[in-house]
Design a protein around this motif. Structure first.
Motif, PDB file in Angstrom:
ATOM      1  N   PHE A 126      34.471  25.240  13.468  1.00 48.84           N
ATOM      2  CA  PHE A 126      35.604  24.834  14.296  1.00 48.84           C
ATOM      3  C   PHE A 126      36.781  24.387  13.438  1.00 48.84           C
ATOM      4  O   PHE A 126      37.921  24.757  13.680  1.00 48.84           O
ATOM      5  CB  PHE A 126      35.206  23.694  15.244  1.00 48.84           C
ATOM      6  CG  PHE A 126      34.729  24.193  16.573  1.00 48.84           C
ATOM      7  CD1 PHE A 126      35.634  24.618  17.528  1.00 48.84           C
ATOM      8  CD2 PHE A 126      33.384  24.227  16.868  1.00 48.84           C
ATOM      9  CE1 PHE A 126      35.205  25.076  18.758  1.00 48.84           C
ATOM     10  CE2 PHE A 126      32.945  24.686  18.095  1.00 48.84           C
ATOM     11  CZ  PHE A 126      33.853  25.116  19.042  1.00 48.84           C
ATOM     12  N   SER A 127      36.503  23.586  12.408  1.00 44.61           N
ATOM     13  CA  SER A 127      37.611  23.000  11.659  1.00 44.61           C
ATOM     14  C   SER A 127      38.336  24.064  10.849  1.00 44.61           C
ATOM     15  O   SER A 127      39.551  24.024  10.711  1.00 44.61           O
ATOM     16  CB  SER A 127      37.121  21.872  10.757  1.00 44.61           C
ATOM     17  OG  SER A 127      36.224  22.368   9.808  1.00 44.61           O
ATOM     18  N   ARG A 128      37.608  25.056  10.330  1.00 43.70           N
ATOM     19  CA  ARG A 128      38.274  26.044   9.504  1.00 43.70           C
ATOM     20  C   ARG A 128      39.002  27.103  10.336  1.00 43.70           C
ATOM     21  O   ARG A 128      40.115  27.492  10.017  1.00 43.70           O
ATOM     22  CB  ARG A 128      37.243  26.703   8.575  1.00 43.70           C
ATOM     23  CG  ARG A 128      37.706  27.956   7.872  1.00 43.70           C
ATOM     24  CD  ARG A 128      38.902  27.708   6.953  1.00 43.70           C
ATOM     25  NE  ARG A 128      39.363  28.953   6.369  1.00 43.70           N
ATOM     26  CZ  ARG A 128      40.117  29.852   6.978  1.00 43.70           C
ATOM     27  NH1 ARG A 128      40.519  29.632   8.205  1.00 43.70           N
ATOM     28  NH2 ARG A 128      40.466  30.958   6.369  1.00 43.70           N
ATOM     29  N   PHE A 129      38.359  27.591  11.406  1.00 38.60           N
ATOM     30  CA  PHE A 129      38.932  28.742  12.100  1.00 38.60           C
ATOM     31  C   PHE A 129      39.792  28.369  13.289  1.00 38.60           C
ATOM     32  O   PHE A 129      40.704  29.076  13.646  1.00 38.60           O
ATOM     33  CB  PHE A 129      37.825  29.699  12.541  1.00 38.60           C
ATOM     34  CG  PHE A 129      37.182  30.399  11.378  1.00 38.60           C
ATOM     35  CD1 PHE A 129      37.810  31.476  10.774  1.00 38.60           C
ATOM     36  CD2 PHE A 129      35.972  29.966  10.873  1.00 38.60           C
ATOM     37  CE1 PHE A 129      37.233  32.110   9.691  1.00 38.60           C
ATOM     38  CE2 PHE A 129      35.393  30.604   9.795  1.00 38.60           C
ATOM     39  CZ  PHE A 129      36.023  31.673   9.200  1.00 38.60           C
ATOM     40  N   LEU A 130      39.449  27.266  13.943  1.00 40.46           N
ATOM     41  CA  LEU A 130      40.244  26.890  15.101  1.00 40.46           C
ATOM     42  C   LEU A 130      41.166  25.735  14.764  1.00 40.46           C
ATOM     43  O   LEU A 130      41.980  25.324  15.570  1.00 40.46           O
ATOM     44  CB  LEU A 130      39.328  26.529  16.277  1.00 40.46           C
ATOM     45  CG  LEU A 130      38.425  27.688  16.716  1.00 40.46           C
ATOM     46  CD1 LEU A 130      37.480  27.255  17.809  1.00 40.46           C
ATOM     47  CD2 LEU A 130      39.260  28.859  17.187  1.00 40.46           C
ATOM     48  N   GLU A 131      41.013  25.246  13.531  1.00 39.28           N
ATOM     49  CA  GLU A 131      41.864  24.163  13.031  1.00 39.28           C
ATOM     50  C   GLU A 131      41.922  22.980  13.989  1.00 39.28           C
ATOM     51  O   GLU A 131      42.973  22.418  14.249  1.00 39.28           O
ATOM     52  CB  GLU A 131      43.242  24.715  12.658  1.00 39.28           C
ATOM     53  CG  GLU A 131      43.083  25.695  11.499  1.00 39.28           C
ATOM     54  CD  GLU A 131      44.364  26.383  11.062  1.00 39.28           C
ATOM     55  OE1 GLU A 131      45.442  25.861  11.391  1.00 39.28           O
ATOM     56  OE2 GLU A 131      44.278  27.415  10.387  1.00 39.28           O
ATOM     57  N   VAL A 132      40.745  22.661  14.570  1.00 36.10           N
ATOM     58  CA  VAL A 132      40.624  21.411  15.305  1.00 36.10           C
ATOM     59  C   VAL A 132      39.807  20.475  14.414  1.00 36.10           C
ATOM     60  O   VAL A 132      39.096  20.925  13.528  1.00 36.10           O
ATOM     61  CB  VAL A 132      39.912  21.592  16.665  1.00 36.10           C
ATOM     62  CG1 VAL A 132      40.689  22.537  17.554  1.00 36.10           C
ATOM     63  CG2 VAL A 132      38.495  22.085  16.472  1.00 36.10           C
ATOM     64  N   PRO A 133      39.891  19.158  14.634  1.00 37.19           N
ATOM     65  CA  PRO A 133      39.106  18.232  13.815  1.00 37.19           C
ATOM     66  C   PRO A 133      37.602  18.512  13.958  1.00 37.19           C
ATOM     67  O   PRO A 133      37.145  18.939  15.030  1.00 37.19           O
ATOM     68  CB  PRO A 133      39.452  16.854  14.386  1.00 37.19           C
ATOM     69  CG  PRO A 133      40.718  17.046  15.148  1.00 37.19           C
ATOM     70  CD  PRO A 133      40.741  18.459  15.600  1.00 37.19           C
ATOM     71  N   VAL A 134      36.839  18.246  12.887  1.00 38.55           N
ATOM     72  CA  VAL A 134      35.396  18.456  12.909  1.00 38.55           C
ATOM     73  C   VAL A 134      34.762  17.743  14.101  1.00 38.55           C
ATOM     74  O   VAL A 134      33.904  18.290  14.787  1.00 38.55           O
ATOM     75  CB  VAL A 134      34.761  17.934  11.595  1.00 38.55           C
ATOM     76  CG1 VAL A 134      33.250  18.021  11.657  1.00 38.55           C
ATOM     77  CG2 VAL A 134      35.265  18.742  10.415  1.00 38.55           C
ATOM     78  N   GLU A 135      35.223  16.505  14.377  1.00 42.09           N
ATOM     79  CA  GLU A 135      34.617  15.708  15.448  1.00 42.09           C
ATOM     80  C   GLU A 135      34.739  16.415  16.799  1.00 42.09           C
ATOM     81  O   GLU A 135      33.780  16.511  17.556  1.00 42.09           O
ATOM     82  CB  GLU A 135      35.278  14.323  15.550  1.00 42.09           C
ATOM     83  CG  GLU A 135      35.020  13.404  14.375  1.00 42.09           C
ATOM     84  CD  GLU A 135      35.835  13.758  13.152  1.00 42.09           C
ATOM     85  OE1 GLU A 135      36.819  14.531  13.284  1.00 42.09           O
ATOM     86  OE2 GLU A 135      35.488  13.300  12.046  1.00 42.09           O
TER      87      GLU A 135
ATOM     88  N   GLU B  87      41.123  25.984   0.079  1.00 48.29           N
ATOM     89  CA  GLU B  87      41.429  24.789  -0.718  1.00 48.29           C
ATOM     90  C   GLU B  87      41.713  23.611   0.206  1.00 48.29           C
ATOM     91  O   GLU B  87      41.325  22.486  -0.080  1.00 48.29           O
ATOM     92  CB  GLU B  87      42.656  25.036  -1.597  1.00 48.29           C
ATOM     93  CG  GLU B  87      42.333  25.597  -2.968  1.00 48.29           C
ATOM     94  CD  GLU B  87      43.554  25.614  -3.864  1.00 48.29           C
ATOM     95  OE1 GLU B  87      44.590  26.156  -3.434  1.00 48.29           O
ATOM     96  OE2 GLU B  87      43.469  25.085  -4.985  1.00 48.29           O
ATOM     97  N   GLY B  88      42.351  23.900   1.332  1.00 49.30           N
ATOM     98  CA  GLY B  88      42.673  22.869   2.320  1.00 49.30           C
ATOM     99  C   GLY B  88      41.437  22.174   2.869  1.00 49.30           C
ATOM    100  O   GLY B  88      41.486  21.012   3.256  1.00 49.30           O
ATOM    101  N   THR B  89      40.291  22.877   2.912  1.00 51.11           N
ATOM    102  CA  THR B  89      39.072  22.260   3.431  1.00 51.11           C
ATOM    103  C   THR B  89      38.330  21.479   2.358  1.00 51.11           C
ATOM    104  O   THR B  89      37.340  20.814   2.635  1.00 51.11           O
ATOM    105  CB  THR B  89      38.096  23.322   3.963  1.00 51.11           C
ATOM    106  OG1 THR B  89      37.701  24.152   2.858  1.00 51.11           O
ATOM    107  CG2 THR B  89      38.724  24.175   5.043  1.00 51.11           C
ATOM    108  N   GLY B  90      38.774  21.610   1.112  1.00 49.05           N
ATOM    109  CA  GLY B  90      38.087  20.921   0.017  1.00 49.05           C
ATOM    110  C   GLY B  90      36.835  21.625  -0.453  1.00 49.05           C
ATOM    111  O   GLY B  90      36.142  21.140  -1.345  1.00 49.05           O
ATOM    112  N   LEU B  91      36.535  22.792   0.123  1.00 50.03           N
ATOM    113  CA  LEU B  91      35.315  23.498  -0.259  1.00 50.03           C
ATOM    114  C   LEU B  91      35.576  24.443  -1.433  1.00 50.03           C
ATOM    115  O   LEU B  91      34.669  25.056  -1.986  1.00 50.03           O
ATOM    116  CB  LEU B  91      34.753  24.280   0.931  1.00 50.03           C
ATOM    117  CG  LEU B  91      34.320  23.385   2.105  1.00 50.03           C
ATOM    118  CD1 LEU B  91      33.944  24.212   3.321  1.00 50.03           C
ATOM    119  CD2 LEU B  91      33.144  22.506   1.692  1.00 50.03           C
TER     120      LEU B  91
END
Lengths: 573, 111
Positions: free
Chosen positions: A143-152, A326-330
């Motif tokens: 969700f956080s990477r592809f839909l750019e919503v917060p992980v929570e 890079e934005g995800t820190g992975l």
């Protein structure tokens, strides 16, 4: 449409499909809720088992792990498939004949002991929660990477979907949703693999492609990759770094752990007949093998692609996917030598003058499958499809695990333990409440993951291998193994395995190196030793204690013969 | 105790106990044979002798043989083993008259 729009559309469509299936197949009785009324066809059960088994780890992480480990990654490929041979030949047909609802049911009845049942319940709940936390985490990452919503928020949405169909449909709803999820996930896994294989090896079949050659140069792909590894100072892709004994032990622990996992075993309770249990294990492995034989091909393609893309590339001109990850820190880059180029090298790398080169790029192996379509420049809809596939894998496994937790509470603890007088309706309500609570706990674990999910998963496999597998096997293939033997075997197997893993993973992680391991066996593989201890103790103790009662020996005789398998029944009814 | 009496489970009961033993022995022999193959393709070819086999390539491809067994071949054989067991056991069940006929299948349709 861009990547994000495609992802929204494809994920939305797949979720709508799951909800539709769940409404169509809701559960009306405890038999529906626990074992889907034993009316599932072997083919559908095979597909559901495959979706149940292939988690976010299989879909998102495994090809990436193999990509980074090379030959050593084989432990996962063999370990997570070979267990099905054990299931089909040694466990599934007999457990179906026995015809219970849960794994603790069998352990408790075969060993005529509440203590054995309680040990089994605790193991089942622990193993399942461990897994479910990892699944929810996978949902959050997608969700956080592809839909750019917060992980929570991603985790909450995922929880909502699972809650809806697991609580409403029980095993019946889960089974038919899993069939749909299998179709989504395998399609999503294969499409990019076929594209990649065409691009890199000129054949649409990835399994052949990675043994083939680059169509432009005629150089075999594996040779090319080994060459790249050598130039960049990595160990050869096709040879391993782990010791042979350790590879052996890890493979065995994963195989036996697979055969001992409650959420896999209960799938074989859902088919009508004993012979359906045998064949559905075969179908399940076919459906699993499609992904598992493709994963090592993707691993080779992805590794070659990655090395060629980033090798000595100016950081200024990196492609868009690089910046996004890079934005995800992975994915992290640190320009150690200040030349503005990316040096991605192994420990043995040296420059022309023989001086060592420092590695500047860190790639989290979990992103390989998700980033692969972008690295290879595949169309946007393929990227969206992979996101939907990753979610299908995570949600289907999470639902299967939640069912184990819910049945362990409502059936094993209440109905067979504390409250035997509970009504059918009351038990069904208890099962739904337990599933609901389990979803919330799993979601909380997904938002606040323990920092050691990977370690805990190793523990889960080790525990399943060293507890359930030996006692179930002995319960079927020997008549002499008794209550005392089974309890002593389970307790000693689990204690040994848990102590070894906890010591090296949590108490003294600094000592977690091959020199300190017993016989060079890593914590990941120690479940194999735990299993052997369980076998030895169970057999020895059984020999010096009284024989099991006559009724139990008759029951063992009975489960060895297929004729007369009934619908899974409530044994006290 | 746990299992309720069930007339069908006595399928072998009317026959000699020797029949029951013969059925079980044959089953165990099938299982042992198939598991020997299971061990050979994974643990032997894919792990213990992987280096020696890597000296060869799988004909027609560029796979080192041991590596291929570890990452591909063993999985194909696993699938074949389960289906072989299904065929063998269905035949054995019929031979000893302990198979479950279509008409005895409980459960009915899936939904």
């Amino acid at each position: 449409m861009n990547v994000q729009a495609w992802t929204f559309v494809l994920v939305g469509l797949s979720f709508a499909l799951y909800i539709g299936v769940a409404i169509w197949s809701r559960a009306r009785s405890t038999r529906d809720f626990y074992v889907a009324g034993t009316g599932v066809s072997p083919l559908a059960n095979g597909m559901a088992t495959a979706a149940d088994w292939m988690s976010a780890a299989s879909f998102i992480s495994m090809a990436g792990i193999v990509s980074f480990l090379g030959y050593d990654g084989s432990v996962y490929l063999m370990g997570w498939t070979g267990g099905y041979v054990l299931l089909a030949l040694l466990l599934a047909p007999y457990l179906r004949k026995f015809g219970a609802f849960t794994v603790p049911d069998f352990v408790g009845d075969r060993y005529y002991s509440q203590a054995a049942r309680v040990v089994a319940v605790i193991c089942a709940i622990f193993v399942s929660f461990t897994y479910v936390a990892g699944q929810m985490r996978g949902v959050g990452v997608v969700f956080s990477r592809f839909l750019e919503v917060p992980v929570e928020l991603g985790v909450v949405i995922g929880m909502g979907i699972v809650f809806f169909y697991a609580v409403l449909g029980g095993m019946k709803g889960i089974t038919y949703t899993q069939v749909a999820q299998y179709c989504v996930l395998i399609f999503a896994f294969m499409v990019p693999a076929i594209f990649l294989s065409l691009m890199m090896a000129g054949t649409p079949i990835p399994q052949l492609g990675f043994g083939g050659a680059d169509p432009a140069t005629g150089v075999p792909l594996i040779k090319k990759l080994n060459g790249l590894h050598q130039e960049l100072g990595f160990a050869a892709y096709t040879s391993g770094a782990k010791s042979t004994l350790d590879v052996f032990a890890i493979t065995a622990a994963l195989m036996v752990g697979t055969a001992g996992l409650p959420h896999v075993i209960i799938r074989f309770y859902t088919v009508p007949r004993v012979r359906d249990a045998r064949i559905s294990a075969g179908y399940a492995l076919v459906f699993i093998a499609i992904l598992y034989t493709t994963a090592p091909a993707i691993a080779v393609f992805a590794r070659t692609n990655l090395l060629e893309t980033v090798r000595d590339t100016p950081y200024e001109s990196v492609p868009e996917w690089f910046t996004k990850w890079e934005g995800t820190g992975l994915l992290t880059f640190a320009d150690e030598n200040g030349d503005g180029l990316i040096q991605y090298v192994g420990p043995n790398a040296t420059d022309a003058a023989g001086a060592p080169i420092t590695n500047e790029l860190t790639v989290d192996r979990d992103i390989m499958v998700l980033a692969n379509p972008e690295i290879s420049g595949l169309p946007d809809w393929v990227v969206g499809l992979v996101a939907a596939g990753g979610l299908a894998a995570a949600l289907s496994t999470a639902a299967g695990l939640l069912l184990v937790v819910s049945s362990a509470v409502s059936h094993d603890l209440l109905k067979r333990g504390l409250r035997p007088e509970i009504s059918e309706k009351g038990e069904l309500i208890a099962a739904r409440v337990a599933a609901g609570v389990a979803v919330v706990v799993a979601g909380w674990l997904g938002i606040n993951p323990p920092g050691f999910v990977a370690e805990v998963v190793a523990l889960a496999f080790g525990l399943a291998a060293s507890s359930f597998f030996p006692v179930i096997l002995l319960g079927i293939f020997t008549k002499r193994t008794n209550r005392e033997g089974a309890v002593a075997g389970m307790v000693s197997g689990i204690t040994f395995t848990a102590a070894y893993i906890v010591w090296f993973k949590f108490v003294d992680p600094a000592a977690n190196t091959a020199e300190n391991w017993w016989f060079g066996i890593s914590p990941e593989g120690i479940g194999t030793v735990g299993m052997l201890i369980n076998f030895a103790v169970a057999i020895a103790v059984s020999r010096v204690t009284p024989r099991p009662p006559r009724a139990v020996t008759n029951m063992v005789e009975d489960i060895r013969v297929p004729r007369g398998a009934r619908e899974a029944h409530d044994i006290n009814a | 105790m746990s299992t309720p009496p069930d007339p069908a489970s006595g399928a072998l009961g009317g026959r000699a106990a020797a029949d029951r033993t013969a059925y079980w022995r044959t089953n165990l022999r099938y299982v042992a044979t198939l598991l020997a193959i299971w061990f050979a393709v994974s643990y032997a070819a894919g792990i213990l002798f992987v280096e020696q086999l890597n000296a060869f390539t799988l004909p027609g491809t560029s796979f080192p043989l041991g590596f291929w067994f570890a990452q591909q071949g063993s999985i194909y054989v696993f699938v074949a083993l389960i289906f072989a067991y299904v065929v063998l056991m269905n035949r054995l069940d019929r031979r000893f008259g302990v198979d479950e006929g279509e008409e005895t299948a409980p459960g009915g349709s899936a939904h």
